[in-house]
Design a protein around this motif. Structure first.
Motif, PDB file in Angstrom:
ATOM      1  N   ARG A 169       0.840  -1.200   0.000  1.00 31.68           N
ATOM      2  CA  ARG A 169       0.000   0.000   0.000  1.00 31.68           C
ATOM      3  C   ARG A 169       0.882   1.260   0.000  1.00 31.68           C
TER       4      ARG A 169
ATOM      5  N   ASP B 163     -10.752   1.711  -6.007  1.00 32.81           N
ATOM      6  CA  ASP B 163     -10.019   0.978  -4.965  1.00 32.81           C
ATOM      7  C   ASP B 163     -10.960   0.659  -3.790  1.00 32.81           C
ATOM      8  N   GLY B 164     -11.760   1.660  -3.420  1.00 34.38           N
ATOM      9  CA  GLY B 164     -12.693   1.466  -2.304  1.00 34.38           C
ATOM     10  C   GLY B 164     -13.713   0.373  -2.616  1.00 34.38           C
TER      11      GLY B 164
ATOM     12  N   LYS C 160     -12.136  -3.006  -2.422  1.00 30.54           N
ATOM     13  CA  LYS C 160     -11.915  -3.370  -1.014  1.00 30.54           C
ATOM     14  C   LYS C 160     -13.218  -3.883  -0.374  1.00 30.54           C
TER      15      LYS C 160
ATOM     16  N   VAL D  45     -10.773   3.497   2.573  1.00 30.50           N
ATOM     17  CA  VAL D  45      -9.840   3.560   1.445  1.00 30.50           C
ATOM     18  C   VAL D  45      -9.907   4.921   0.747  1.00 30.50           C
TER      19      VAL D  45
END
Ligand code: UCC
Ligand code: FAD
Length: 586
Positions: free
Chosen positions: A121, A146-147, A150, A308
């Motif tokens: 990360r 990305d969120g 996740k 995120v």
């Protein structure tokens, strides 16, 4: 004043002097702290080579695309030439190039490929940090992408989202998808629980049809979205509040006639900044969606996305600060005033040095939170790491969002009048920074989130904070040059500790008034400890020590200062209100 018999300012002659512009150099090579941090924690040649090459590309090529995105903002075409409603959001070629680049460079994928284990990360976010100010705001869809990945990973990568997960995390441009995050409705973006009116009507096949109005939806050219809605029962009733919210997945697709399925784009927002990116108001009119969370677990399930995206927000904040400092210091080497270069004016250098200290402190805090995220995702996090990640995520987002505006604003001034001129590209940095404290939770909302996570963990997050912050000081105890800074942080910690202890017995109204100052105190004190820790590393430079000392000379604990002033007493709110509305107190 004359050349070849003509005055130098006559007819088309506008004088011989032209100021050289500030030059964007490779942002990786220009960043001593980033390179020092990576040398200390991630000394991998592959990472260095990639970041160096990428930095070169950002400066020589990508930055130009970013400017194109600004010059060619998205526009909405409601109808085709024959009158059919199409709701096309037309984006620039540069914006679409950013999408391909993001896939190829693994700007989301790296977080899931994890090439450097728990440090992946940090690596991914370092890359985004180099990219962000040149990205034409493409970092916004990447944050949400990305969120979303996740969230999907945390809930389980299975139908109907397995294909989506592959696409969100791929490196193949043709396969790559971005995601939206549709949470805000007209009644409220902070208070999602009361604000969400969108209903989800169950269908025979297990899917739902969504009906509602999403008031802010950014990067609306996305391929899919995660969103919140209330499931209707057989009688059309829904459960109010947070307990009625569920999390849904929907694809943004078109029918054979090119019409968006189940969505109408009402209009694009006319924004102060982030103009490179579309933000739309959307009518959801029977959008097909799939429920991902248990009923009523919508907010808790989307929380991973918030974590995120808030970290991405913080990365963009430090990137904006770093960019303006890099340009300002370059400019100071070739702009002359009062007979010498700006860099030779001590007061100008003092101004840039203060910006540099802010940027360094923010950088270390952001990277530390990325480190914690990486540890959590690779299964090596201790309980302390997990508690710290929960506490520091709202703290880093709220603090760096505010810092970015202040530093970038100061940075613009360091170019004089040119800092205010649009086609230098500088004003856009400020306009884009202003949003960082608003979206993904405002400063106050995140301060209240800090309070809530303290209360829900019965204070364990604060215990973790105190334990870890103290441990950061231990390596520096023998470094005499850092002694004043160590003393300042030590004293801030003990004063903060005493106050927090006593706060347990205070009424909620007191805690609410103290929330923002508490968050600022946690941020500043922790940043001080991180600067000290970094400066006590054997590879550190004298500048690292100076930055730590400077940072720790400020008031690290506004909580303690303002408590002593009585600012959280019950007598204060009526006085505040009377001041704001300038009317007598009752
Ligand atoms: O703005 C947006 C997108 C912008 C574009 C993306 C840019 C990204 C950066 C790019 C850089 C260039 S999207 C909209 C963002 N909206 C927000 O951030 C909403 C702000 N409001 C809040 O954060 C509020 O605190 C709410 C909505 C979370 C409060 O809702 P509730 O329902 O009152 O929350 P509760 O009751 O406190 O929490 C419900 C559950 C709890 O779990 P359980 O039920 O298991 O106890 C909480 O622990 O959710 C959990 N929870 C959290 N968990 C709530 N917040 C969190 C959290 N932050 N982390 C973990
Ligand atoms: P409000 O909630 O009305 O807040 C107004 C003010 O009141 C704020 O200063 C807030 O701090 C304060 N306040 C509210 N409650 C309290 C309290 N309890 N105590 C103290 N102060 C309080 N949303 C999405 O879902 N998806 C997107 O893609 C998206 N993109 C966006 C793009 C842009 C450019 C912008 C500007 C916003 C975007 N948003 C998006 C919306 C954004 O997340 C919200 O605007 C934000 O969360 C604030 O919500 P609000 O506008 O309803 O403000």
């Amino acid at each position: 004043w004359e050349t070849e018999g003509h005055p130098v300012f006559s007819r088309a002659r506008i004088g011989p002097f032209f100021q050289d512009r500030p030059v964007l150099k490779n942002p990786f090579l220009e960043d001593a702290l980033l390179r020092g941090y990576l040398r200390r924690h991630l000394p991998e040649q592959a990472a260095f080579s990639d970041l160096c090459e990428f930095g070169e590309r950002v400066a020589s090529e990508v930055d130009g695309w970013g400017r194109e995105c600004e010059a060619t903002p998205p526009r909405l075409v409601h109808f085709d030439p024959w009158g059919r409603r199409v709701d096309h959001i037309v984006t620039s070629p540069a914006w679409r190039r950013m999408k391909d680049l993001s896939a190829q460079e693994g700007l989301v994928a790296l977080g899931y490929e994890r090439p450097f284990g728990e440090w992946s990360r940090v690596y991914q976010m370092s890359k985004l940090y180099l990219y962000s100010p040149s990205s034409g705001l493409y970092t916004c869809p990447l944050a949400m992408t990305d969120g979303a990945a996740k969230v999907i990973q945390s809930l389980g990568v299975s139908w109907p989202v397995d294909e989506a997960f592959n696409r969100l995390t791929t490196r193949h441009p043709g396969h790559f998808w971005t995601s939206g995050q549709w949470m805000t409705e007209r009644r409220g973006g902070s208070d999602v629980a009361s604000g969400t009116e969108t209903v989800a009507i169950p269908q025979q096949d297990g899917s739902y049809k969504l009906h509602g109005f999403k008031w802010f939806t950014s990067a609306t050219d996305a391929d899919m979205t995660l969103t919140l809605a209330r499931v209707q029962d057989r009688h059309g009733a829904t459960t109010p509040g947070s307990r009625g919210l569920s999390l849904f997945y929907a694809e943004v697709s078109r029918d054979q006639d090119g019409r968006l399925k189940g969505i109408e784009v009402q209009r694009l927002k006319d924004k102060l900044g982030t103009r490179q990116m579309p933000t739309a108001e959307l009518l959801l009119d029977g959008l097909q969606a799939y429920r991902l969370s248990d009923e009523g677990r919508g907010v808790a399930s989307i929380a991973n996305m918030l974590t995120v995206t808030r970290i991405h927000n913080s990365v963009s904040a430090i990137a904006a600060m770093r960019r303006v400092v890099q340009l300002a210091r370059d400019y100071a080497t070739h702009r002359t005033a009062f007979g010498k270069l700006l860099k030779d004016h001590p007061l100008h250098m003092q101004t840039l040095a203060r910006m540099e200290v802010e940027t360094r402190a923010a950088f270390l805090l952001v990277m530390d939170v990325c480190r914690l995220l990486g540890r959590e995702e690779t299964g090596v996090a201790t309980q302390l790491d997990t508690l710290l990640l929960r506490l520091l995520t709202p703290v880093v987002k709220l603090y760096t969002g505010k810092q970015a505006v202040a530093v970038v604003s100061e940075g613009l001034e360091s170019f004089g009048g040119q800092g205010y001129i649009e086609d230098t590209g500088l004003p856009g940095l400020l306009r884009d920074a202003q949003v960082l404290s608003i979206w993904e939770g405002t400063t106050n909302i995140l301060s209240l989130d800090v309070l809530r996570c303290v209360a829900r963990s019965s204070g364990m997050v604060l215990e973790a904070y105190f334990t870890h912050t103290k441990s950061l000081l231990t390596g520096a105890s023998s470094v005499s040059s850092l002694a004043p800074a160590v003393k300042a942080v030590g004293s801030a910690l003990s004063r903060l500790g005493e106050l927090v202890q006593a706060a347990g017995a205070r009424p909620p109204s007191y805690l609410e008034l103290a929330a923002r100052d508490l968050s600022y105190s946690l941020a500043r004190t922790y940043m001080g400890a991180l600067l000290i820790d970094h400066a006590s590393w054997k590879g550190a430079s004298p500048a690292d020590t100076y930055a730590a000392l400077r940072w720790c000379e400020q008031d690290l604990c506004p909580l303690v200062t303002n408590e002593a002033r009585g600012w959280y007493n019950p007598s204060t709110p009526p006085l505040d209100a009377a001041l704001v509305y300038d009317r007598p107190t009752q």
